[in-house]
Design an enzyme around this catalytic site. Structure first.
Site, mmCIF file in Angstrom:
data_model
loop_
_atom_site.group_PDB
_atom_site.id
_atom_site.type_symbol
_atom_site.label_atom_id
_atom_site.label_comp_id
_atom_site.label_asym_id
_atom_site.label_seq_id
_atom_site.Cartn_x
_atom_site.Cartn_y
_atom_site.Cartn_z
ATOM 1 N N LYS A 110 -76.714 36.619 -56.546
ATOM 2 C CA LYS A 110 -75.284 36.838 -56.797
ATOM 3 C C LYS A 110 -74.843 38.229 -56.365
ATOM 4 C CE LYS A 110 -75.198 33.419 -60.403
ATOM 5 N NZ LYS A 110 -75.488 33.230 -61.839
ATOM 6 N N LYS A 112 -80.336 19.059 -51.081
ATOM 7 C CA LYS A 112 -79.875 18.210 -52.187
ATOM 8 C C LYS A 112 -78.354 18.118 -52.216
ATOM 9 C CE LYS A 112 -81.588 20.717 -55.505
ATOM 10 N NZ LYS A 112 -81.785 21.090 -56.903
ATOM 11 N N LYS A 136 -72.889 21.032 -55.940
ATOM 12 C CA LYS A 136 -71.564 21.093 -56.537
ATOM 13 C C LYS A 136 -70.510 21.590 -55.561
ATOM 14 C CE LYS A 136 -72.036 22.070 -61.440
ATOM 15 N NZ LYS A 136 -72.097 23.192 -62.365
#
Ligand code: TRP
Length: 362
Positions: free
Chosen positions: A143, A225, A228
């Site tokens: 982050k 995968k 979101k």
């Protein structure tokens, strides 16, 4: 001891009664169920990966354990300071959880910010967390790279808040994906440090799944995968309409098909089979496997079949979620009842914590 023959029947009756009483379901119920806790950030909409990777096992857990499932809205503030969409996102995730079958009568389904004890425990745990270990956390480093302009302190102590979520209920099992295992390990460390420095209050929380339930749901473009927020056109969301589902699936990468019998599958083809396994029947899956192995597979037909199966799977969830999302009276009630259940458990823990730390002065 002198037992008379005529007392035998009485003693046999008494023993039988004790055996039945001890093994009866009524007694079993009193036995404390293990506590399960997990959370999800409301920073995106749920997709098939969330369903098969997490929600499906939550549905099983709610039958067998004392469960606390939480929407981590405070965590989302560390990366999403703009809160315009927050309310809608929280209610959306909640509606989808409910539509998938989480039952607010069986579990505590709540929102992190409603349970103020969480932030109290976070403060205590912050005194047990070292700056060095927090800086070394993989998600923090990631982050820091992604949002260099917003290196707030809560980003650094993200794992401490997560530990507070878990330890607040003295949970034993935490169903989480691989990406959260480091955080969970830190929660164990904080729990142990607390227990050593003060008193033994917390059990060590463990990662938990039902083994076979931890399914990876591949994205439709053969890269990684379902996610979101990334590669949305290759991810199937629980809120996608029939048309979107069909379009995404029909666009999935294929080729001209295998040239030799029983050939190994390229990743992108294996993914389509994997999705078929999750959504369709065994017969359908077997049929296409056999077609593949004998080199007569028609990917166009296979994708049409997959699209139909996916639509049949997602549509009822989507429609139910929309109906729930439109019923704000109900959602308010679920949030309030969930928070109340969570507070009950939090209250017991916090009393133990304050006493152990020594902030209970009278
Ligand atoms: N950090 C988790 C995630 O990003 C969400 C989360 C917050 C969580 N609190 C938790 C998960 C407690 C398990 C237990 O997905």
């Amino acid at each position: 001891m002198d037992i008379k023959y005529k007392e035998y029947p009485f003693i046999v009756c008494l023993l039988t009664f004790i055996v039945i009483a001890v093994s009866s379901p009524a007694m079993e119920k009193k036995e404390q169920k293990s506590i399960v806790m997990s959370g999800i950030r409301p920073t995106g909409i749920l997709h098939l990966g969330n369903y098969f990777g997490a929600l499906k096992s939550y549905l099983r857990m709610q039958e067998e354990y004392e469960c606390y499932f939480m929407i981590a809205d405070l965590h989302s503030l560390t990366t999403h300071p703009d809160t315009k969409e927050l309310r809608n996102n929280v209610l959306h995730v909640m509606s989808e959880y409910l539509a998938c079958g989480l039952d607010p009568d069986k579990v505590a389904l709540y929102c992190q910010s409603y349970v103020h004890e969480t932030t109290e425990l976070y403060t205590y745990l912050n005194t047990l967390a070292y700056k060095g270990e927090l800086e070394k956390t993989t998600t923090f480093k990631e982050k820091a790279r992604r949002q260099p302009d917003n290196m707030n302190a809560a980003l650094l102590t993200y794992p401490v808040l997560m530990a507070a979520d878990i330890l607040l209920h003295r949970a034993l099992y935490v169903p989480v994906g691989k990406d959260q295992e480091q955080h969970l390990e830190m929660a164990r460390n904080f729990a142990n440090r607390f227990n050593h420095r003060y008193e033994n209050v917390f059990p060590e929380p463990l990662a938990f799944n039902f083994g076979e339930a931890l399914v990876k749901v591949p994205s439709l473009d053969g890269t990684g995968k379902m996610s979101k927020s990334e590669n949305q056109s290759a991810t199937l969301y629980l809120s996608d309409d029939d048309d979107q589902i069909r379009k995404k699936i029909m666009k999935a990468k294929t080729d001209e098909g295998p040239k030799t019998p029983n050939a190994p599958m390229p990743d992108y083809i294996e993914n389509i089979f994997q999705l078929m396994k999750l959504s369709g029947t065994e017969e359908v899956y077997e049929k296409y496997s056999a077609d593949y192995n004998s080199c007569i597979i028609r990917y166009g037909d296979m994708k049409k079949q997959l699209a139909n199966d996916m639509i049949a799977f997602i549509k009822p969830i989507r429609e139910k979620a929309i109906a729930i999302r439109n019923n704000e009276t109900y959602l308010k009630e679920v949030l309030e009842n969930g928070a109340e259940k969570a507070r009950k458990s939090a209250d017991i823990t916090m009393k133990l914590v304050r006493e152990a730390v020594g902030t209970k002065y009278f």
